[in-house]
Design a protein around this motif. Structure first.
Motif, mmCIF file in Angstrom:
data_model
loop_
_atom_site.group_PDB
_atom_site.id
_atom_site.type_symbol
_atom_site.label_atom_id
_atom_site.label_comp_id
_atom_site.label_asym_id
_atom_site.label_seq_id
_atom_site.Cartn_x
_atom_site.Cartn_y
_atom_site.Cartn_z
ATOM 1 N N GLU A 1 -7.249 4.177 -0.513
ATOM 2 C CA GLU A 1 -7.577 2.886 -1.617
ATOM 3 C C GLU A 1 -7.195 1.461 -0.980
ATOM 4 O O GLU A 1 -6.255 1.438 -0.365
ATOM 5 C CB GLU A 1 -6.743 3.435 -2.846
ATOM 6 N N LYS B 1 -1.810 7.177 -2.222
ATOM 7 C CA LYS B 1 -3.071 5.852 -2.229
ATOM 8 C C LYS B 1 -3.290 5.702 -0.816
ATOM 9 O O LYS B 1 -4.507 5.311 -0.643
ATOM 10 C CB LYS B 1 -2.509 4.728 -3.073
ATOM 11 N N TRP B 2 -2.396 5.636 -0.022
ATOM 12 C CA TRP B 2 -2.445 5.225 1.504
ATOM 13 C C TRP B 2 -3.369 6.388 1.966
ATOM 14 O O TRP B 2 -4.395 6.024 2.912
ATOM 15 C CB TRP B 2 -1.168 5.125 2.187
ATOM 16 N N LYS C 1 3.725 7.918 -4.637
ATOM 17 C CA LYS C 1 2.594 7.231 -5.081
ATOM 18 C C LYS C 1 1.727 6.407 -4.067
ATOM 19 O O LYS C 1 0.610 6.396 -3.835
ATOM 20 C CB LYS C 1 2.602 6.511 -6.310
ATOM 21 N N VAL C 2 2.766 5.613 -3.413
ATOM 22 C CA VAL C 2 1.985 4.712 -2.345
ATOM 23 C C VAL C 2 1.569 5.766 -1.107
ATOM 24 O O VAL C 2 0.453 5.342 -0.633
ATOM 25 C CB VAL C 2 2.927 3.768 -1.836
ATOM 26 N N TYR C 3 2.083 6.802 -0.717
ATOM 27 C CA TYR C 3 1.645 7.556 0.121
ATOM 28 C C TYR C 3 0.448 7.968 -0.145
ATOM 29 O O TYR C 3 -0.410 8.115 0.588
ATOM 30 C CB TYR C 3 2.803 8.658 0.474
ATOM 31 N N ALA D 1 2.276 -0.731 -3.489
ATOM 32 C CA ALA D 1 3.714 -0.591 -2.706
ATOM 33 C C ALA D 1 4.861 -1.843 -3.136
ATOM 34 O O ALA D 1 5.846 -1.703 -3.287
ATOM 35 C CB ALA D 1 3.328 -0.716 -1.157
ATOM 36 N N THR E 1 -3.172 -0.510 -2.221
ATOM 37 C CA THR E 1 -2.161 0.109 -1.634
ATOM 38 C C THR E 1 -0.871 -0.769 -1.632
ATOM 39 O O THR E 1 0.088 -0.461 -1.932
ATOM 40 C CB THR E 1 -2.387 1.055 -0.467
#
Length: 101
Positions: free
Chosen positions: A71, A66-67, A62-64, A78, A74
């Protein structure tokens, strides 16, 4: 009136005797329950570690995403996913050391 008091006292005495007799069997039951919980504790701890790993993988994906989308939140996402993974691992470790299993 005296007859009802005698009957009440006799019933109370029988109740106290039955409770004390049940308490002796209750100790054995409590010890058995404790042994059963201890036998499942290692499996439960390993399950918490596995859940932490799955949550970590989902969070990393999910973080990857968004990154890569650029966004702004992030870092917040994270830190929250990382914190939840650390929480699961710490809780499992503390419970294991606290109960001495």
């Amino acid at each position: 009136m005296k007859k009802t008091r005698k009957t009440l006292y006799a019933a109370l005495a029988l109740l106290i005797i039955s409770i004390s007799a049940s308490a002796q069997d209750g100790n054995a039951g409590i010890n058995e329950a404790t042994n059963q919980v201890k036998s499942y504790f290692d499996t439960g701890t390993n399950l918490m570690y596995a859940i932490g790993a799955i949550v970590g993988l989902v969070g990393a994906i999910k973080v990857y995403k968004k990154w890569n989308d650029g966004e702004q939140d992030t870092g917040k996402v994270a830190s929250s996913w990382f914190g939840s993974c650390i929480f699961l691992v710490v809780v499992a470790t503390v419970l294991k050391s606290f109960f001495g299993v």
